[in-house]
Design a protein around this motif. Structure first.
Motif, PDB file in Angstrom:
ATOM      1  N   GLU A   1       0.844  -1.190   0.000  1.00  0.00           N
ATOM      2  CA  GLU A   1       0.000   0.000   0.000  1.00  0.00           C
ATOM      3  C   GLU A   1       0.879   1.239   0.000  1.00  0.00           C
ATOM      4  O   GLU A   1       2.104   1.141  -0.070  1.00  0.00           O
ATOM      5  CB  GLU A   1      -0.931  -0.013   1.215  1.00  0.00           C
ATOM      6  CG  GLU A   1      -0.249  -0.206   2.548  1.00  0.00           C
ATOM      7  CD  GLU A   1      -1.241  -0.433   3.672  1.00  0.00           C
ATOM      8  OE1 GLU A   1      -2.224   0.321   3.756  1.00  0.00           O
ATOM      9  OE2 GLU A   1      -1.031  -1.384   4.464  1.00  0.00           O
ATOM     10  N   GLY A   2       0.248   2.402   0.076  1.00  0.00           N
ATOM     11  CA  GLY A   2       1.003   3.642   0.037  1.00  0.00           C
ATOM     12  C   GLY A   2       1.016   4.240  -1.355  1.00  0.00           C
ATOM     13  O   GLY A   2       0.595   3.605  -2.336  1.00  0.00           O
ATOM     14  N   PRO A   3       1.471   5.474  -1.485  1.00  0.00           N
ATOM     15  CA  PRO A   3       1.431   6.168  -2.782  1.00  0.00           C
ATOM     16  C   PRO A   3       2.342   5.524  -3.820  1.00  0.00           C
ATOM     17  O   PRO A   3       3.352   4.890  -3.482  1.00  0.00           O
ATOM     18  CB  PRO A   3       1.885   7.586  -2.438  1.00  0.00           C
ATOM     19  CG  PRO A   3       2.667   7.446  -1.173  1.00  0.00           C
ATOM     20  CD  PRO A   3       2.034   6.326  -0.416  1.00  0.00           C
ATOM     21  N   LEU A   4       1.954   5.686  -5.066  1.00  0.00           N
ATOM     22  CA  LEU A   4       2.775   5.217  -6.178  1.00  0.00           C
ATOM     23  C   LEU A   4       3.950   6.163  -6.388  1.00  0.00           C
ATOM     24  O   LEU A   4       3.918   7.329  -5.985  1.00  0.00           O
ATOM     25  CB  LEU A   4       1.944   5.165  -7.460  1.00  0.00           C
ATOM     26  CG  LEU A   4       0.701   4.291  -7.470  1.00  0.00           C
ATOM     27  CD1 LEU A   4      -0.070   4.492  -8.773  1.00  0.00           C
ATOM     28  CD2 LEU A   4       1.055   2.822  -7.280  1.00  0.00           C
ATOM     29  N   ASP A   5       4.980   5.650  -7.042  1.00  0.00           N
ATOM     30  CA  ASP A   5       6.054   6.532  -7.483  1.00  0.00           C
ATOM     31  C   ASP A   5       5.510   7.504  -8.526  1.00  0.00           C
ATOM     32  O   ASP A   5       4.638   7.150  -9.332  1.00  0.00           O
ATOM     33  CB  ASP A   5       7.193   5.724  -8.102  1.00  0.00           C
ATOM     34  CG  ASP A   5       7.919   4.858  -7.081  1.00  0.00           C
ATOM     35  OD1 ASP A   5       7.838   5.180  -5.879  1.00  0.00           O
ATOM     36  OD2 ASP A   5       8.541   3.860  -7.502  1.00  0.00           O
TER      37      ASP A   5
ATOM     38  N   HIS B   1      -3.637   8.615  -5.658  1.00  0.00           N
ATOM     39  CA  HIS B   1      -3.124   7.362  -6.214  1.00  0.00           C
ATOM     40  C   HIS B   1      -2.550   6.525  -5.086  1.00  0.00           C
ATOM     41  O   HIS B   1      -2.150   7.043  -4.027  1.00  0.00           O
ATOM     42  CB  HIS B   1      -2.058   7.623  -7.279  1.00  0.00           C
ATOM     43  CG  HIS B   1      -0.944   8.526  -6.824  1.00  0.00           C
ATOM     44  ND1 HIS B   1       0.147   8.082  -6.112  1.00  0.00           N
ATOM     45  CD2 HIS B   1      -0.779   9.874  -6.971  1.00  0.00           C
ATOM     46  CE1 HIS B   1       0.948   9.093  -5.861  1.00  0.00           C
ATOM     47  NE2 HIS B   1       0.416  10.209  -6.357  1.00  0.00           N
ATOM     48  N   ALA B   2      -2.518   5.197  -5.296  1.00  0.00           N
ATOM     49  CA  ALA B   2      -1.999   4.302  -4.261  1.00  0.00           C
ATOM     50  C   ALA B   2      -1.784   2.908  -4.830  1.00  0.00           C
ATOM     51  O   ALA B   2      -2.442   2.507  -5.794  1.00  0.00           O
ATOM     52  CB  ALA B   2      -2.966   4.227  -3.076  1.00  0.00           C
ATOM     53  N   TRP B   3      -0.861   2.171  -4.201  1.00  0.00           N
ATOM     54  CA  TRP B   3      -0.793   0.733  -4.412  1.00  0.00           C
ATOM     55  C   TRP B   3      -2.017   0.099  -3.754  1.00  0.00           C
ATOM     56  O   TRP B   3      -2.347   0.424  -2.614  1.00  0.00           O
ATOM     57  CB  TRP B   3       0.461   0.156  -3.787  1.00  0.00           C
ATOM     58  CG  TRP B   3       1.689   0.308  -4.624  1.00  0.00           C
ATOM     59  CD1 TRP B   3       2.688   1.231  -4.472  1.00  0.00           C
ATOM     60  CD2 TRP B   3       2.047  -0.510  -5.745  1.00  0.00           C
ATOM     61  NE1 TRP B   3       3.643   1.053  -5.438  1.00  0.00           N
ATOM     62  CE2 TRP B   3       3.280  -0.015  -6.233  1.00  0.00           C
ATOM     63  CE3 TRP B   3       1.447  -1.600  -6.383  1.00  0.00           C
ATOM     64  CZ2 TRP B   3       3.928  -0.581  -7.338  1.00  0.00           C
ATOM     65  CZ3 TRP B   3       2.084  -2.158  -7.482  1.00  0.00           C
ATOM     66  CH2 TRP B   3       3.310  -1.658  -7.947  1.00  0.00           C
TER      67      TRP B   3
ATOM     68  N   ARG C   1      -2.219  -1.003  -9.318  1.00  0.00           N
ATOM     69  CA  ARG C   1      -1.880   0.396  -9.150  1.00  0.00           C
ATOM     70  C   ARG C   1      -3.177   1.167  -9.386  1.00  0.00           C
ATOM     71  O   ARG C   1      -3.754   1.089 -10.474  1.00  0.00           O
ATOM     72  CB  ARG C   1      -0.818   0.846 -10.141  1.00  0.00           C
ATOM     73  CG  ARG C   1       0.572   0.222  -9.945  1.00  0.00           C
ATOM     74  CD  ARG C   1       1.467   0.626 -11.100  1.00  0.00           C
ATOM     75  NE  ARG C   1       2.855   0.263 -10.937  1.00  0.00           N
ATOM     76  CZ  ARG C   1       3.408  -0.869 -11.352  1.00  0.00           C
ATOM     77  NH1 ARG C   1       2.640  -1.795 -11.943  1.00  0.00           N
ATOM     78  NH2 ARG C   1       4.688  -1.107 -11.192  1.00  0.00           N
ATOM     79  N   ALA C   2      -3.629   1.917  -8.403  1.00  0.00           N
ATOM     80  CA  ALA C   2      -4.941   2.564  -8.486  1.00  0.00           C
ATOM     81  C   ALA C   2      -4.784   4.073  -8.529  1.00  0.00           C
ATOM     82  O   ALA C   2      -3.928   4.652  -7.847  1.00  0.00           O
ATOM     83  CB  ALA C   2      -5.808   2.171  -7.299  1.00  0.00           C
TER      84      ALA C   2
ATOM     85  N   PRO D   1      -9.889   4.852   4.767  1.00  0.00           N
ATOM     86  CA  PRO D   1      -8.984   5.463   5.744  1.00  0.00           C
ATOM     87  C   PRO D   1      -8.425   6.806   5.295  1.00  0.00           C
ATOM     88  O   PRO D   1      -8.123   7.669   6.134  1.00  0.00           O
ATOM     89  CB  PRO D   1      -7.868   4.428   5.897  1.00  0.00           C
ATOM     90  CG  PRO D   1      -8.452   3.143   5.446  1.00  0.00           C
ATOM     91  CD  PRO D   1      -9.428   3.512   4.375  1.00  0.00           C
ATOM     92  N   ALA D   2      -8.309   6.996   3.961  1.00  0.00           N
ATOM     93  CA  ALA D   2      -7.773   8.256   3.449  1.00  0.00           C
ATOM     94  C   ALA D   2      -8.805   9.377   3.442  1.00  0.00           C
ATOM     95  O   ALA D   2      -8.481  10.519   3.089  1.00  0.00           O
ATOM     96  CB  ALA D   2      -7.230   8.048   2.028  1.00  0.00           C
ATOM     97  N   GLY D   3     -10.039   9.079   3.823  1.00  0.00           N
ATOM     98  CA  GLY D   3     -11.089  10.089   3.815  1.00  0.00           C
ATOM     99  C   GLY D   3     -11.640  10.410   2.443  1.00  0.00           C
ATOM    100  O   GLY D   3     -12.341  11.412   2.260  1.00  0.00           O
ATOM    101  N   LEU D   4     -11.367   9.533   1.471  1.00  0.00           N
ATOM    102  CA  LEU D   4     -11.830   9.762   0.098  1.00  0.00           C
ATOM    103  C   LEU D   4     -13.140   9.045  -0.202  1.00  0.00           C
ATOM    104  O   LEU D   4     -13.700   9.211  -1.287  1.00  0.00           O
ATOM    105  CB  LEU D   4     -10.752   9.310  -0.889  1.00  0.00           C
ATOM    106  CG  LEU D   4      -9.429  10.074  -0.802  1.00  0.00           C
ATOM    107  CD1 LEU D   4      -8.374   9.414  -1.688  1.00  0.00           C
ATOM    108  CD2 LEU D   4      -9.628  11.533  -1.195  1.00  0.00           C
ATOM    109  N   ALA D   5     -13.619   8.239   0.727  1.00  0.00           N
ATOM    110  CA  ALA D   5     -14.901   7.549   0.582  1.00  0.00           C
ATOM    111  C   ALA D   5     -15.448   7.281   1.975  1.00  0.00           C
ATOM    112  O   ALA D   5     -14.677   7.118   2.928  1.00  0.00           O
ATOM    113  CB  ALA D   5     -14.739   6.237  -0.195  1.00  0.00           C
ATOM    114  N   PRO D   6     -16.776   7.218   2.121  1.00  0.00           N
ATOM    115  CA  PRO D   6     -17.364   6.913   3.425  1.00  0.00           C
ATOM    116  C   PRO D   6     -17.221   5.441   3.770  1.00  0.00           C
ATOM    117  O   PRO D   6     -16.793   4.622   2.934  1.00  0.00           O
ATOM    118  CB  PRO D   6     -18.831   7.296   3.236  1.00  0.00           C
ATOM    119  CG  PRO D   6     -19.070   7.105   1.775  1.00  0.00           C
ATOM    120  CD  PRO D   6     -17.800   7.481   1.088  1.00  0.00           C
TER     121      PRO D   6
END
Length: 337
Positions: free
Chosen positions: A179-183, A204-206, A214-215, A289-294
């Motif tokens: 997980e975490g951001p992509l390069d 963006h994130a793994w 890659r999302a 968890p990122a607050g981008l969706a409920p």
């Protein structure tokens, strides 16, 4: 085959794409692959069989799955051969759990295949197999849940209500492996492959839970639906794309909040999946968890393939993400295996 071949779902290999439009994504070679030579084998045992459409309450608008409800005595070779013959993305074979699995709570064991490989776990085969097993008079040890044993271990499945009288099932999302951001280089590459500006990617994130997704998140759902990915650029990449719908305040509770598309390298070029349990599970584990969706929402997938998949996401107070949807049986009978 490339190591990054998506191990969960591919489209019908016999299907041919319509003329290229804003939603056309599947690309096919000019010549079909040559014939495959396999050993002739007489198949004489009738076995109960179902073909199930998953993530839909309406037949033929979801993601199909073949289920052999008694796989006892079949070899791995037999399972591979029958899976290839079905010409579907996946086929499952139901078996009794081992004594240790049953003691741990398992109701059945399942082996999951896509053409050419066996999978430890997959989303829509998990829900579709459970649906078919229950319809075939399967009796779980616990009234409120079904426990599936598979290559990834024990997977809990629960009933989560119904849609128009069609019961919904949900599985507990497996943990993310990465997980975490992509390069930034990856983000720029994906933007080029999707045909969008880098500034159109707002997050963006793994989202790697087996498949190395890659999302990326775009500004809105209409951008997601309009994508025309470049198969040369995205060759070898598993890419998930998500965007938000503008939902009016008085919309029904099952109105989709997110639009999802999944692109991956299939056996015959860049492919798009109709509805993807694994990707939707990983997206929820990133976005909530990122607050981008409920914590509770519905995602739509399959629009550009003339499907109407609906994936119901629910995150419990303990952080468990449940990925659910309706399933409907389209074919029942027996197969000779």
């Amino acid at each position: 085959q490339a190591k990054t071949l998506f191990p969960y779902t591919t489209l019908f290999r016999s299907w041919r794409a319509p003329p290229r439009t804003a939603c056309s994504t599947n690309h096919w070679p000019d010549a079909a692959p040559g014939p495959t030579t396999i050993e002739d084998k007489t198949m004489t045992t009738p076995r109960p069989f179902a073909q199930v459409d998953v993530f839909t309450a309406t037949p033929y608008l979801g993601n199909p799955l073949a289920v052999v409800l008694d796989g006892s005595g079949l070899s791995t070779e037999d399972m591979h051969r029958f899976t290839a013959w079905t010409n579907l993305s996946e086929c499952t074979f139901v078996l009794p759990p081992t004594p240790d699995e049953r003691a741990a709570g398992a109701d059945y064991r399942v082996r999951i295949f896509c053409p050419g490989r066996e999978l430890p776990f997959a989303g829509h085969p998990t829900l579709g197999t459970c649906h078919a097993w229950l319809a075939h008079d399967g009796q779980p040890q616990h009234p409120d849940r079904v426990v599936q044993a598979c290559g990834a271990g024990l997977v809990s499945i629960r009933r989560t209500g119904s849609h128009g009288g069609t019961p919904r099932l949900a599985f507990a999302a497996p943990p993310l492996r990465r997980e975490g951001p992509l390069d930034e280089a990856d983000v720029a590459h994906i933007a080029r492959g999707l045909g969008v500006a880098r500034t159109d990617i707002v997050a963006h994130a793994w989202c790697d839970n087996g498949p190395g997704w890659r999302a990326v998140m775009l500004n809105h759902a209409e951008q997601v639906q309009a994508l025309q990915p470049d198969p040369a650029v995205l060759n070898g990449w598993d890419v998930g794309v998500v965007g938000r719908h503008a939902i009016p305040p008085d919309a029904a509770g099952d109105t989709p909040l997110l639009e999802v598309r999944a692109f991956f390298p299939g056996n015959q070029g860049l492919m798009e999946d109709p509805v993807t349990g694994s990707l939707n599970a990983a997206l929820a584990q990133w976005l909530i968890p990122a607050g981008l969706a409920p914590a509770h929402y519905v995602a739509a997938q399959g629009h550009c393939l003339h499907r109407a998949g609906r994936v119901h996401i629910d995150r419990d107070a303990d952080g468990t993400v449940w990925v659910g949807g309706a399933s409907v049986t389209c074919i029942t009978g027996t197969v000779q295996l």
